[in-house]
Design a protein around this motif. Structure first.
Motif, PDB file in Angstrom:
ATOM      1  N   PRO A 102      30.233  13.892 141.028  1.00  0.00           N
ATOM      2  CA  PRO A 102      31.533  13.227 140.898  1.00  0.00           C
ATOM      3  C   PRO A 102      31.361  11.755 140.495  1.00  0.00           C
ATOM      4  O   PRO A 102      30.425  11.097 140.954  1.00  0.00           O
ATOM      5  N   LEU A 103      32.241  11.288 139.622  1.00  0.00           N
ATOM      6  CA  LEU A 103      32.190   9.884 139.208  1.00  0.00           C
ATOM      7  C   LEU A 103      32.587   8.999 140.384  1.00  0.00           C
ATOM      8  O   LEU A 103      33.509   9.330 141.130  1.00  0.00           O
ATOM      9  N   GLU A 104      31.897   7.866 140.518  1.00  0.00           N
ATOM     10  CA  GLU A 104      32.242   6.940 141.593  1.00  0.00           C
ATOM     11  C   GLU A 104      33.597   6.297 141.292  1.00  0.00           C
ATOM     12  O   GLU A 104      33.994   6.190 140.125  1.00  0.00           O
ATOM     13  N   ILE A 105      34.242   5.821 142.352  1.00  0.00           N
ATOM     14  CA  ILE A 105      35.606   5.280 142.207  1.00  0.00           C
ATOM     15  C   ILE A 105      35.681   4.197 141.133  1.00  0.00           C
ATOM     16  O   ILE A 105      36.513   4.252 140.225  1.00  0.00           O
ATOM     17  N   ASP A 106      34.783   3.210 141.224  1.00  0.00           N
ATOM     18  CA  ASP A 106      34.858   2.070 140.292  1.00  0.00           C
ATOM     19  C   ASP A 106      34.669   2.527 138.851  1.00  0.00           C
ATOM     20  O   ASP A 106      35.357   2.063 137.948  1.00  0.00           O
ATOM     21  N   LEU A 107      33.733   3.450 138.661  1.00  0.00           N
ATOM     22  CA  LEU A 107      33.433   3.919 137.303  1.00  0.00           C
ATOM     23  C   LEU A 107      34.597   4.742 136.740  1.00  0.00           C
ATOM     24  O   LEU A 107      35.006   4.569 135.584  1.00  0.00           O
ATOM     25  N   LEU A 108      35.146   5.593 137.587  1.00  0.00           N
ATOM     26  CA  LEU A 108      36.285   6.424 137.156  1.00  0.00           C
ATOM     27  C   LEU A 108      37.477   5.550 136.786  1.00  0.00           C
ATOM     28  O   LEU A 108      38.164   5.776 135.784  1.00  0.00           O
ATOM     29  N   ARG A 109      37.691   4.509 137.594  1.00  0.00           N
ATOM     30  CA  ARG A 109      38.806   3.595 137.325  1.00  0.00           C
ATOM     31  C   ARG A 109      38.602   2.898 135.983  1.00  0.00           C
ATOM     32  O   ARG A 109      39.528   2.752 135.185  1.00  0.00           O
ATOM     33  N   ILE A 110      37.370   2.498 135.709  1.00  0.00           N
ATOM     34  CA  ILE A 110      37.076   1.832 134.426  1.00  0.00           C
ATOM     35  C   ILE A 110      37.291   2.804 133.258  1.00  0.00           C
ATOM     36  O   ILE A 110      37.878   2.441 132.238  1.00  0.00           O
ATOM     37  N   CYS A 111      36.845   4.057 133.425  1.00  0.00           N
ATOM     38  CA  CYS A 111      37.060   5.067 132.372  1.00  0.00           C
ATOM     39  C   CYS A 111      38.548   5.192 132.055  1.00  0.00           C
ATOM     40  O   CYS A 111      38.958   5.231 130.892  1.00  0.00           O
ATOM     41  N   LEU A 161      45.059   9.426 155.408  1.00  0.00           N
ATOM     42  CA  LEU A 161      43.846  10.108 154.943  1.00  0.00           C
ATOM     43  C   LEU A 161      43.106   9.219 153.956  1.00  0.00           C
ATOM     44  O   LEU A 161      43.719   8.466 153.204  1.00  0.00           O
ATOM     45  N   LEU A 162      41.802   9.329 153.965  1.00  0.00           N
ATOM     46  CA  LEU A 162      41.001   8.692 152.915  1.00  0.00           C
ATOM     47  C   LEU A 162      40.615   9.784 151.925  1.00  0.00           C
ATOM     48  O   LEU A 162      40.405  10.929 152.323  1.00  0.00           O
ATOM     49  N   TRP A 163      40.514   9.399 150.655  1.00  0.00           N
ATOM     50  CA  TRP A 163      40.254  10.376 149.595  1.00  0.00           C
ATOM     51  C   TRP A 163      38.987  10.014 148.850  1.00  0.00           C
ATOM     52  O   TRP A 163      38.547   8.867 148.884  1.00  0.00           O
ATOM     53  N   ARG A 164      38.440  10.990 148.148  1.00  0.00           N
ATOM     54  CA  ARG A 164      37.339  10.693 147.221  1.00  0.00           C
ATOM     55  C   ARG A 164      37.599  11.457 145.935  1.00  0.00           C
ATOM     56  O   ARG A 164      38.109  12.593 145.972  1.00  0.00           O
ATOM     57  N   PRO A 165      37.289  10.847 144.787  1.00  0.00           N
ATOM     58  CA  PRO A 165      37.527  11.551 143.533  1.00  0.00           C
ATOM     59  C   PRO A 165      36.560  12.717 143.378  1.00  0.00           C
ATOM     60  O   PRO A 165      35.421  12.653 143.850  1.00  0.00           O
ATOM     61  N   ASN A 166      37.017  13.762 142.711  1.00  0.00           N
ATOM     62  CA  ASN A 166      36.182  14.947 142.485  1.00  0.00           C
ATOM     63  C   ASN A 166      36.135  15.250 140.972  1.00  0.00           C
ATOM     64  O   ASN A 166      36.267  16.387 140.549  1.00  0.00           O
ATOM     65  N   VAL A 167      35.971  14.173 140.199  1.00  0.00           N
ATOM     66  CA  VAL A 167      35.992  14.285 138.737  1.00  0.00           C
ATOM     67  C   VAL A 167      34.595  13.957 138.210  1.00  0.00           C
ATOM     68  O   VAL A 167      34.002  12.967 138.626  1.00  0.00           O
ATOM     69  N   SER A 168      34.092  14.823 137.331  1.00  0.00           N
ATOM     70  CA  SER A 168      32.755  14.549 136.769  1.00  0.00           C
ATOM     71  C   SER A 168      32.879  14.134 135.312  1.00  0.00           C
ATOM     72  O   SER A 168      33.892  14.405 134.659  1.00  0.00           O
ATOM     73  N   ALA A 169      31.849  13.487 134.814  1.00  0.00           N
ATOM     74  CA  ALA A 169      31.863  13.035 133.416  1.00  0.00           C
ATOM     75  C   ALA A 169      31.718  14.228 132.478  1.00  0.00           C
ATOM     76  O   ALA A 169      32.261  14.235 131.378  1.00  0.00           O
ATOM     77  N   SER A 170      30.989  15.267 132.924  1.00  0.00           N
ATOM     78  CA  SER A 170      30.696  16.362 132.000  1.00  0.00           C
ATOM     79  C   SER A 170      31.312  17.688 132.455  1.00  0.00           C
ATOM     80  O   SER A 170      32.441  18.001 132.108  1.00  0.00           O
ATOM     81  N   ASP A 171      30.567  18.468 133.239  1.00  0.00           N
ATOM     82  CA  ASP A 171      31.070  19.797 133.598  1.00  0.00           C
ATOM     83  C   ASP A 171      31.206  19.942 135.118  1.00  0.00           C
ATOM     84  O   ASP A 171      30.975  19.003 135.866  1.00  0.00           O
ATOM     85  N   GLU A 172      31.547  21.168 135.533  1.00  0.00           N
ATOM     86  CA  GLU A 172      31.824  21.425 136.949  1.00  0.00           C
ATOM     87  C   GLU A 172      30.654  21.121 137.879  1.00  0.00           C
ATOM     88  O   GLU A 172      30.842  20.852 139.064  1.00  0.00           O
ATOM     89  N   ARG A 188      33.296  20.350 140.329  1.00  0.00           N
ATOM     90  CA  ARG A 188      34.043  19.149 139.966  1.00  0.00           C
ATOM     91  C   ARG A 188      35.067  19.511 138.887  1.00  0.00           C
ATOM     92  O   ARG A 188      34.964  20.538 138.235  1.00  0.00           O
ATOM     93  N   ILE A 189      36.044  18.609 138.686  1.00  0.00           N
ATOM     94  CA  ILE A 189      36.972  18.744 137.567  1.00  0.00           C
ATOM     95  C   ILE A 189      36.434  17.840 136.447  1.00  0.00           C
ATOM     96  O   ILE A 189      36.340  16.630 136.642  1.00  0.00           O
ATOM     97  N   PRO A 190      36.069  18.413 135.301  1.00  0.00           N
ATOM     98  CA  PRO A 190      35.570  17.552 134.221  1.00  0.00           C
ATOM     99  C   PRO A 190      36.655  16.575 133.746  1.00  0.00           C
ATOM    100  O   PRO A 190      37.826  16.962 133.653  1.00  0.00           O
ATOM    101  N   TYR A 191      36.264  15.335 133.470  1.00  0.00           N
ATOM    102  CA  TYR A 191      37.209  14.288 133.064  1.00  0.00           C
ATOM    103  C   TYR A 191      38.080  14.757 131.901  1.00  0.00           C
ATOM    104  O   TYR A 191      39.288  14.529 131.868  1.00  0.00           O
ATOM    105  N   ALA A 192      37.452  15.454 130.963  1.00  0.00           N
ATOM    106  CA  ALA A 192      38.175  15.886 129.760  1.00  0.00           C
ATOM    107  C   ALA A 192      39.279  16.903 130.075  1.00  0.00           C
ATOM    108  O   ALA A 192      40.184  17.107 129.264  1.00  0.00           O
ATOM    109  N   ASP A 193      39.212  17.538 131.259  1.00  0.00           N
ATOM    110  CA  ASP A 193      40.238  18.527 131.621  1.00  0.00           C
ATOM    111  C   ASP A 193      41.481  17.909 132.262  1.00  0.00           C
ATOM    112  O   ASP A 193      42.453  18.618 132.532  1.00  0.00           O
ATOM    113  N   LEU A 194      41.437  16.616 132.551  1.00  0.00           N
ATOM    114  CA  LEU A 194      42.602  15.981 133.183  1.00  0.00           C
ATOM    115  C   LEU A 194      43.717  15.810 132.153  1.00  0.00           C
ATOM    116  O   LEU A 194      43.448  15.452 131.006  1.00  0.00           O
TER     117      LEU A 194
END
Ligand SMILES: [Zn+2]
Ligand SMILES: [Zn+2]
Length: 422
Positions: A237-246, A222-233, A138-144
């Motif tokens: 992956p964070l769910e769509i709704d949660l990632l959007r809220i973050c 195409l349909l997509w899914r996020p590949n971002v995690s809250a912590s490390d690789e 995953r891509i950690p959120y902090a790396d975005l």
């Protein structure tokens, strides 16, 4: 033997090579030996009358065609890549194409060309290959980066339904904003996220949408899914709704370090909005326009000193001027007239400079069906609290007099604008 060597015309030889066995016989041919069946098939294929063959070999059938009665040819040379089952192949009709071999265990169909069938195995194989490295971590959120967060939030906002595990970046409802002003910038931003594996192609994407992507590089469906995690690789992956809220939460607090990413995107959006407006205007005109690169650099040169609203006016005038030029003695046709547009735009800007119209006079608005894009809404509406804020203000001035004081918390965007509009 590969399926690609299975050429039309050589079926008899091919069958003899690959098919020492045939599938269990169906009833009307049960009394015949494999050799007899092959003989009937050869004679059928060479054009002998079906009725004569049925009588000669005592085949009890009401069918007018023999083809359906022949047993399937076993393709022991093919093993399914997904379920390891053997394959069979229907026989070729006299006037038909060679039927494709198919797996006996799943829905996989072998193809003679560089295509893929729509079976689950092929669908997942294509998705996995496209997602590539992204499946490993995953891509950690902090790396975005801030830019990636703005683009990602805009993409996630395209999906209105809660609880979804995949999202579309395509504008589903006509009244909803588009992700980006032009298809090219849409693809650019989408690819930015995908190239970094921040988003991956979702397993929920249909076969036909994947085919459009694979054959024509058309990625809108195409349909997509996020590949971002809250912590490390290794995190989930964070769910769509949660990632959007973050992301929403993060941007609800404005910070000065958003500046560089906002400025970069503001300029990119501005030029794309101008290109979108130009494309719209020429599509309504009788001008044959091809000078896109020249127009882009003309429009870009105006952004430091003119607002998008003002430049819309120059584009409008330039296209009308080109249309009038068609048929003029020194202008030969619609294509030549189109080539005038980039210089017409610059001339309109120079005329404006020489004789600025009174405040509010000849002010251009957005067309009601071409609204600010989702990325624009994230920047201006969500982050700066100033929907479509820079539309009527040249960007350098908006950035120094509205954006910066807003990010520094000195004022709000609205208050800053009210101050210098007095
Ligand atoms: Zn299979
Ligand atoms: Zn398949």
């Amino acid at each position: 033997m590969s399926t690609s060597e299975f050429e039309p015309g050589s079926l008899e030889q091919s069958l003899a090579q690959v098919s020492p066995t045939v599938e269990p016989l169906i009833e009307p041919m049960a009394h015949l030996s494999p050799a007899q069946i092959e003989e009937i098939y050869k004679r059928y294929f060479s054009g002998e009358r079906t009725g004569d063959l049925i009588r000669e070999f005592d085949i009890k059938t009401n069918l007018s065609s023999l083809l359906k009665l022949f047993p399937l040819v076993s393709r022991a040379d093919l093993t399914c890549p997904y379920c390891s089952s053997p394959a069979t192949q229907r026989r070729r009709a006299k006037l038909g194409q060679i039927p494709l071999p198919a797996c006996t265990g799943c829905a996989h169909v072998y193809e003679t060309f560089d295509g893929r069938c729509g079976c689950e195995g092929c669908r997942h194989a294509f998705i996995n290959k496209s997602n590539g490295e992204g499946l490993k971590g995953r891509i950690p959120y902090a790396d975005l980066t801030i830019r990636e967060k703005i683009i990602l939030l805009s993409a996630l906002t395209m999906e209105n339904d809660l609880g979804r595990t995949s999202f579309s970046i395509y504008q589903l409802q006509k009244h909803d904003p588009k992700f980006a002003p032009t298809p090219a910038f849409h693809a650019h931003c989408q690819n930015e996220l995908f190239a970094r594996k921040i988003i991956l192609i979702s397993e929920e994407t249909t076969h036909s949408s994947l085919e459009l992507c694979r054959m024509h590089e058309f990625t809108d469906f195409l349909l997509w899914r996020p590949n971002v995690s809250a912590s490390d690789e290794t995190g989930k992956p964070l769910e769509i709704d949660l990632l959007r809220i973050c992301l929403w939460n993060e941007f609800s607090e404005i910070k000065t370090d958003y500046g560089a990413a906002l400025i970069e995107l503001m300029y990119e959006l501005a030029i794309e909005e101008l290109m979108e407006y130009l494309a719209h205007m020429v599509s309504l005109s009788s001008v044959n326009f091809k000078a896109w690169a020249a127009a882009r650099s003309a429009l870009k040169s105006l952004l430091p000193s003119k607002s998008i609203s003002e430049i819309f006016g120059f584009i409008w005038g330039a296209v009308k001027g080109a249309e009038k030029a068609i048929g003029r003695k020194n202008i030969n046709g619609a294509a030549h007239a189109g080539n005038l547009i980039p210089s017409n735009i610059i001339q309109a800007a120079e005329a404006f400079e020489a004789r600025p119209p009174k405040q509010g006079h000849r002010e251009f608005f957005r067309l009601s069906h071409i609204k600010p894009s989702q990325i624009s809404n994230t920047i201006y509406k969500l982050i700066l609290g100033d929907k479509d804020g820079a539309f009527k203000i040249p960007l350098p001035r908006y950035i120094s007099e509205v954006m910066r004081p807003t990010l520094e918390g000195i004022t709000t965007a609205k208050a800053a604008k009210a101050f210098f509009e007095q």
